[in-house]
Enzyme design. Structure first.
Site, short mmCIF file in Angstrom:
data_model
loop_
_atom_site.label_atom_id
_atom_site.label_comp_id
_atom_site.label_asym_id
_atom_site.label_seq_id
_atom_site.Cartn_x
_atom_site.Cartn_y
_atom_site.Cartn_z
N GLU A 55 33.11 13.36 1.73
CA GLU A 55 31.76 13.66 2.22
C GLU A 55 31.32 12.65 3.28
O GLU A 55 30.13 12.50 3.55
CB GLU A 55 30.74 13.70 1.08
N ASP A 57 35.72 20.16 8.74
CA ASP A 57 36.50 20.63 7.61
C ASP A 57 37.57 21.59 8.14
O ASP A 57 37.25 22.54 8.87
CB ASP A 57 35.61 21.37 6.60
#
Length: 572
Positions: free
Chosen positions: A192, A387
């Site tokens: 994250e 991502d």
């Protein structure tokens, strides 16, 4: 080769939680299969095409250890082959249905899916020999891309209560990466993009006395990790906070503790995301790791809800699916259009859109580097982290977009394609800085992972961290069944620590599944802890416990080289 403007790298973070042996559909192994079909294999094929042209992509590709373990598991290969067969069967069934209904355009799209899936299957079977990780490994060996790692199970570093947890997550990450890719990683994608500096910390909503914790860079340096990725707001020295701090008391308490040890704002120098920096605590500046920060302007071109490329009306819509089979036959149409308003996908229109988007992205990169060169007087480096699953899984055309962008940049004499690790070797940072605590999550701090819906998970994690420390001291030089039970308890804790569970709960994307998985790993850990305690005290354990140990060891069989010597706090 001298470059007049600077350099660029895509940084792609590939990760899925451990889903093998934990359900199939709608949540479970089909997540892994969908990502492999839609993302990992198309991306690998794209970079191989670039390699065949002699293009070094400069891509820095992260593969989380927990994802690598799943892609290497024999059960994945068996189930993925069956998954591809089922998808082809559904495409044929859809095609017959559309033909019977006189929907010629839809029937052609079904043929489009048949050709696409067959092509991916042929690439997987014949070109790769069913070895996805091997494909990435070969590209890394040829320097076409660079591989980096992530925490073992994607544990959320700032909220884990003990340095021992960070050490185990990091040490196992390095070991798993070396086992699959043949060399130790020099870079890590922090889960994250969440960073914590060194300061006295206590768990949220706790009355415990704060204790010293190491900064993330100190842990990384212990295991040879030389760089990591973070978000731009943290590098630029702004407060990594949002309205969420006012809405949730536990977050406010964590922030106040951090601020006591933070650098005064007047000492925070102007920083640019086009430079890398060494990160260190004020107390220990010999333990450092470099940071590359996300460039906000290139990120906006993709992630913006208003102008992001994946929201283009001609691209394949992710949400609307045809049943049976779940194949997609409609385009985005309008970013906020209802599913009923989606129009039929037209693949032949996509090339022009991709070319326009790729040209625009390259222009944004060049504009960013020109502005930096003018302001700083020296070339910069644009880091564009995403991502991996965005490209191909969420945005079907994404791998083709990457290919077009990299083709254009490779032919541009003003820009060098270079990985983060190579950039670090060739042009190391000249400045040491400290970073604020935060993440790339909503609000810039810990809200997604610590809120009213997830706060119940953290006391359970902290309880298990404390228990594992006691078990390690109790079970000295474990062997046989005792060692097996202790190691499996550590695996269950690692799986319990995955940040995915809080993310899925907070976003409601798979709340029930995430809550179930968290509870399963917690219960498994507690039962294994009792087994370890009994065996350490010389007591016998029943056949039921032995059967449970065998069953859980087969269910959660990742990290065969786990080493609990990595579980250590200061002085232990």
């Amino acid at each position: 080769m001298a470059q007049s403007l600077g350099s660029f790298s895509f940084v792609l973070h590939s990760h899925l939680p451990y889903v093998l042996n934990h359900g199939r559909w709608p949540h479970g192994t089909d997540w892994l299969h969908e990502a492999a079909l839609g993302c990992y294999l198309p991306l690998l094929r794209t970079i191989m095409k670039l390699d065949a042209k002699g293009i070094r992509s400069g891509v820095t590709l992260g593969v989380s250890p927990v994802l690598a373990e799943q892609l290497a598991d024999p059960s994945f290969h068996l189930e993925f082959r069956e998954y591809l067969k089922v998808r082809l069967d559904y495409a044929r069934q859809n095609q017959r249905e559309f033909i019977d209904q006189g929907q010629e355009e839809m029937a052609e799209l079904a043929q489009f899916w048949l050709d696409h899936i067959k092509g991916v299957r042929e690439f997987y079977e014949d070109t790769l020999g069913r070895d996805i990780l091997g494909g990435f490994r070969k590209l890394a060996q040829k320097k076409t891309l660079e591989l980096m790692t992530c925490a073992a199970t994607h544990g959320y570093f700032p909220l884990l209560s003990t340095d021992a947890s960070l050490r185990l997550q990091t040490a196992q990450a390095v070991r798993t990466h070396e086992r699959h890719f043949g060399e130790k990683p020099v870079g890590m994608w922090l889960p994250e993009c969440a960073y914590r500096p060194s300061y006295d910390w206590a768990p949220p909503n706790s009355r415990k006395k704060p204790i010293p914790r190491k900064g993330v860079e100190e842990i990384l340096a212990e295991f040879g990790i030389r760089f990591f990725i973070t978000d731009s707001h943290m590098l630029e020295g702004g407060e990594a906070i949002g309205t969420y701090l006012d809405r949730f008391k536990a977050l406010r308490g964590l922030w106040e503790r951090y601020e006591k040890g933070a650098l005064p704002k007047e000492k925070q120098a102007d920083r640019s995301t086009c430079f890398s920096y060494w990160v260190a605590s004020r107390e220990k500046q010999d333990a450092v790791a470099a940071v590359f920060a996300r460039d906000p302007e290139t990120a906006l071109t993709v992630w913006s809800a208003e102008v992001g490329y994946p929201g283009d009306g001609w691209y394949l819509d992710f949400h609307k699916k045809h049943f049976p089979g779940g194949l997609k036959y409609w385009r985005v149409t309008k970013a906020k259009s209802d599913l009923a308003e989606k129009e039929v996908y037209e693949p032949w229109r996509i090339e022009d859109r991709l070319n326009e988007n790729a040209d625009h992205f390259v222009s944004v990169v060049k504009k960013r580097l020109k502005a930096h060169l003018k302001a700083a007087g020296k070339p910069g480096h644009v880091t564009a982290p995403f991502d991996t699953e965005l490209f191909g899984h969420w945005w079907f055309e994404g791998p083709r977009f990457l290919e077009k962008v990299l083709n254009r940049l490779s032919g541009d004499p003003d820009i060098e394609l270079i990985s983060c690790g190579e950039k670090l070797r060739n042009d190391p940072p000249r400045e040491v800085i400290s970073l604020p605590e935060g993440s790339w999550g909503q609000g810039g701090f810990h809200w997604i992972w610590l809120n009213e819906d997830t706060e119940w998970t953290w006391p359970k994690i902290y309880e298990c961290e404390k228990i594992l420390g006691k078990l390690k001291r109790l079970a000295k030089e474990p062997k046989g069944v005792l060692k097996k039970a202790l190691d499996q308890a550590a695996r269950e804790l690692l799986l319990l620590q995955a940040s995915d569970w809080q993310f899925l709960i907070s976003t409601w994307s798979a709340r029930d599944y995430a809550e179930l998985r968290f509870s399963e790993h917690y219960s498994a850990f507690k039962r294994l802890a009792k087994i370890v305690s009994s065996l350490s005290e010389g007591k016998q354990v029943g056949q039921g416990d032995l059967f449970f140990l065998e069953e859980i060891s087969q269910r959660d069989s990742l990290f065969p080289d786990l080493d609990l010597n990595d579980w250590r706090d200061k002085g232990s």
